[in-house]
Design a protein around this motif. Structure first.
Motif, PDB file in Angstrom:
ATOM      1  N   MET A   1       2.240   9.472  -1.705  1.00  0.00           N
ATOM      2  CA  MET A   1       1.967   9.802  -3.097  1.00  0.00           C
ATOM      3  C   MET A   1       0.895   8.862  -3.633  1.00  0.00           C
ATOM      4  N   TYR A   2      -0.020   9.397  -4.412  1.00  0.00           N
ATOM      5  CA  TYR A   2      -1.018   8.554  -5.079  1.00  0.00           C
ATOM      6  C   TYR A   2      -0.769   8.607  -6.584  1.00  0.00           C
TER       7      TYR A   2
ATOM      8  N   LYS B   1      -2.901   3.087  -5.951  1.00  0.00           N
ATOM      9  CA  LYS B   1      -2.497   2.922  -4.551  1.00  0.00           C
ATOM     10  C   LYS B   1      -1.817   4.172  -4.028  1.00  0.00           C
ATOM     11  N   VAL B   2      -1.950   4.352  -2.712  1.00  0.00           N
ATOM     12  CA  VAL B   2      -1.207   5.417  -2.041  1.00  0.00           C
ATOM     13  C   VAL B   2       0.084   4.789  -1.519  1.00  0.00           C
ATOM     14  N   ARG B   3       1.207   5.425  -1.801  1.00  0.00           N
ATOM     15  CA  ARG B   3       2.493   4.920  -1.327  1.00  0.00           C
ATOM     16  C   ARG B   3       3.125   5.935  -0.388  1.00  0.00           C
TER      17      ARG B   3
ATOM     18  N   ILE C   1     -10.393  -2.931  -7.594  1.00  0.00           N
ATOM     19  CA  ILE C   1      -9.843  -2.649  -6.266  1.00  0.00           C
ATOM     20  C   ILE C   1      -8.424  -3.204  -6.210  1.00  0.00           C
ATOM     21  N   ALA C   2      -7.501  -2.403  -5.718  1.00  0.00           N
ATOM     22  CA  ALA C   2      -6.108  -2.860  -5.565  1.00  0.00           C
ATOM     23  C   ALA C   2      -5.717  -2.752  -4.098  1.00  0.00           C
ATOM     24  N   TRP C   3      -5.410  -3.874  -3.498  1.00  0.00           N
ATOM     25  CA  TRP C   3      -4.996  -3.897  -2.091  1.00  0.00           C
ATOM     26  C   TRP C   3      -3.517  -4.263  -2.002  1.00  0.00           C
ATOM     27  N   GLY C   4      -2.899  -3.862  -0.907  1.00  0.00           N
ATOM     28  CA  GLY C   4      -1.530  -4.294  -0.616  1.00  0.00           C
ATOM     29  C   GLY C   4      -0.513  -3.193  -0.767  1.00  0.00           C
TER      30      GLY C   4
END
Lengths: 266, 444
Positions: free
Chosen positions: A108-109, A115-117, B126-129
């Motif tokens: 899911m985004y 973020k994509v989870r 930008i979002a990482w993690g």
């Protein structure tokens, strides 16, 4: 000699049984019907725009507009869903790899998280975006998860249908799918799903699904699709329905869309 | 002979890039991008927010943030090859006793898509993690943790970047980022908690030279059983540190001057997410090697940070349990500052720096639970978050209810409480962020 004669009798008996069995049985099995139903509703590639209406029991209505694309590959059907409206859910996306013989992969985004989870596919009984439809209603069921029984035939909206009972094979699957028994009505002539009744553990009717406005999809080689689906909750008196506004059969659908990298593209 | 081969290779490469972009848009892509004929779209929100709680003196309840404003996002596209975004936020009111800046350019970038390659230039976030909210690998763009908002994305700040991505098939993508200019995060300690006689000038940004730019890269893998990534960062930590700038004569006395200086570091990170039965499993780890820690006591020490989490959904209830930890590999004990006037500013600032980078102990261990419940038709969203640091005793509790009155219109109310013993980070930030809040927001 006797031995040979017995052997011949056995061979002839088997041959006769094989020849006569369709006449004796007259009907395909529940699993065959469900497989056929799954097959007729599966497209090599398809794109659509759908409107989801969520009605509460006081008459209030919320509308979500969704774009969807699917791609069938051996052993897996890939689907990507993107919310177009309203503004507060716009950009939310879902990527599903629907496998024939194992649990689905789902991502899911959420634009708010950027973020994509990866999400657990066993959450199939969860409501789809607050509607009366569940995540499981958005994909074809894994037939091995159910005990299937052909109960008989019944007419739905003038169409003769097979009536099939689907009972999850384990307690975990009852929780996963969110029902203890489902009765599905499959058109005898076209194998399209017309209606489904969902029951809880006490045998109480919880939800009823109606599939209407079944029309052929242009260019798909005679395959059809229900353009209107409704889910009526008998417990809380809420209803959700979805209408397919546009549909396009596209066997050459862009395969690079079915990736997590594409899912987060704005 | 070699030259024609090279030219042919370039032509083939350009052709390969362009063929990806020349494919006609299907119904899905047309719908998502607003159709072939629509060159731009506008979205955003308007909101009002009130936040109140006990102030630094811990006696009075005062407003900590009262502002109204909104965000406007302009998305422009040029066929299938490019798009751009302009996002700015307007605010008027007060926050932490100051008037928040009127206009904040959050993002302004151009994105060029050439088949499997995409290049993005401009101010970006930008979002990482893959872990939930606590991400040791998320260091590319700065943050403002003092932004009072129930929406977690509000604390993110944009920075000017060159950001390139290459999709290698459908399972792997490579991302390379160049950070030419340093933009600092906001240190979660305000002027109010420092001794009043100290002077705090603006952050001393490093010179804008190639040598001072930052780099990051990531290889991201998405497979049916597991998603994971490996990342590398070489640049300035988004959080600057306090430094002692000597004394400045003011009237007939000398005032200590506090500087905010960035420091360089190299970070190797990894994260993953997968499923185990009906559980989601995710984790993240980062090893940080800081530059200059051996000759400047203020610089953060090399450390390892990790997060491991399990998530489970039961109907409309989602729960995430996480364990996170820090281990300072080159640990040096720092004495806690006393409260008397004899405390040397340098010693006090060193302690604040260790607090900010969670390095007052050799190792720290934290447990957290994040639960979200969206009953019925998801018109109401109830969220709770609890966190306890098993090493320092700090804790955080947040409870929030969001009511989606209609499509686009929402009312959010909540309470947040950071708690910690004296000389802990949560004891410092508590007076700034603790309290009750309410937000009314309409999205368009």
């Amino acid at each position: 000699m006797i031995k040979i004669r017995n052997k011949n009798v056995a061979v002839v008996s088997i041959f006769l049984m094989m020849a006569v069995s369709p006449l004796v049985c007259g009907q395909p099995t529940a699993k065959t019907i469900m497989r056929k139903s799954r097959e007729v509703s599966r497209f090599k590639g398809m794109e659509s725009v759908t409107e989801l209406h969520i009605l509460n029991n006081r008459g209030g209505e919320r509308i979500r507009k969704i774009a969807m694309a699917s791609l069938s590959q051996p052993g897996v059907e890939k689907r990507i869903i993107r919310f177009l409206e309203p503004a507060d859910v716009k950009g939310t996306g879902l990527l599903i790899f629907d496998y024939e013989n194992k649990n689905d992969d789902m991502w899911m985004y959420l634009p708010a998280l950027r973020k994509v989870r990866r999400i657990v596919s066993s959450e199939k009984g969860k409501s789809f975006m607050g509607s009366e439809f569940s995540n499981a209603d958005m994909s074809a069921p894994n037939l091995d998860d159910f005990t299937l029984t052909l109960k008989g035939e019944q007419s739905v909206d003038g169409m003769e249908c097979f009536v099939i009972d689907m009972i999850p094979v384990s307690h975990e699957l009852i929780i996963t799918y969110g029902f203890a028994r489902k009765e599905v009505y499959i058109g005898k002539s076209d194998y399209m799903l017309r209606e489904a009744h969902y029951y809880d553990k006490n045998g109480t009717l919880v939800k009823v699904l109606h599939a209407k406005d079944i029309q052929p999809v242009s260019g798909s080689g005679g395959k059809s699709m229900a353009r209107w689906l409704s889910m009526e909750n008998k417990i809380n008196n809420r209803t959700s329905w979805l209408r397919i506004l546009q549909v396009r059969y596209n066997p050459d659908v862009n395969a690079s869309m079915f990736t997590t990298a594409y899912l987060q593209k704005q | 002979m070699r030259k024609p081969v090279r030219i042919s290779a370039i032509i083939v490469f350009i052709g390969w890039l362009l063929t990806g972009g020349l494919q006609a848009q299907g119904l899905f892509e047309q719908s998502v991008s607003g159709g072939d004929n629509q060159a731009w779209s506008l979205s955003g929100y308007i909101r009002g927010l009130a936040w109140a709680g006990k102030t630094v003196d811990k006696e009075n309840i005062e407003p900590k943030a009262l502002f109204s404003g909104g965000e406007i996002n302009l998305l422009a596209k040029s066929g299938k090859f490019g798009d751009g975004k302009l996002s700015f936020r307007l605010r008027d009111g007060m926050e932490n006793g100051y008037e928040p800046y009127g206009l904040d350019l959050r993002e302004a970038y151009i994105h060029v898509h050439l088949g499997p390659v995409s290049l993005c230039t401009g101010r970006q976030i930008i979002a990482w993690g893959r872990a939930d909210s606590n991400n040791p690998t998320d260091l590319i763009t700065p943050k403002n943790p003092l932004f009072h908002s129930p929406d977690p994305d509000d604390i993110r700040m944009g920075n000017f970047l060159f950001n390139g991505k290459i999709n290698v098939g459908t399972h792997i993508f490579f991302q390379g980022i160049w950070i030419p200019v340093y933009r600092p995060s906001i240190i979660p300690v305000t002027r109010d908690v420092l001794p009043p006689e100290m002077e705090v000038p603006a952050v001393q940004s490093p010179q804008k030279t190639l040598k001072n730019s930052g780099y990051a890269m990531k290889m991201d893998f998405t497979y049916p059983a597991v998603d994971f990534s490996l990342s590398w960062f070489d640049g300035f930590d988004p959080y600057p540190l306090f430094s002692f700038g000597g004394y400045k004569p003011v009237d007939s006395t000398f005032v200590p001057v506090i500087g905010e200086e960035p420091f360089r570091e190299k970070i190797a990170g990894a994260d993953f997410s997968t499923t185990l039965g009906s559980f989601g499993v995710r984790g993240e780890v980062a090893y940080r090697q800081t530059k200059g820690y051996d000759h400047d006591i203020h610089v953060a020490l090399p450390d390892i940070r990790w997060v491991a989490g399990l998530d489970k959904t039961l109907g409309n209830l989602t729960m995430i349990v996480q364990y996170s930890g820090y281990c300072v590999t080159k640990f040096r004990e720092v004495p806690e500052p006393g409260s008397g006037p004899a405390v040397m500013p340098d010693q006090m600032l060193l302690f604040y720096n260790r607090l900010m980078f969670r390095q007052t102990k050799r190792s720290q261990h934290t447990l957290s639970l994040h639960a979200t419940w969206s009953p019925g038709q998801e018109n109401v969203n109830i969220e709770g978050y609890g966190e306890t640091n098993l090493t320092t005793g700090e804790s955080l509790i947040r409870a929030q209810v969001k009511w989606n009155v209609s499509d686009g219109l929402s009312l959010t109310g909540g309470w947040q409480h950071f708690d910690g013993k004296q000389n802990t980070l949560y004891d410092l930030v508590g007076p700034l962020l603790n309290g009750l809040y309410m937000q009314c927001k309409i999205c368009f």
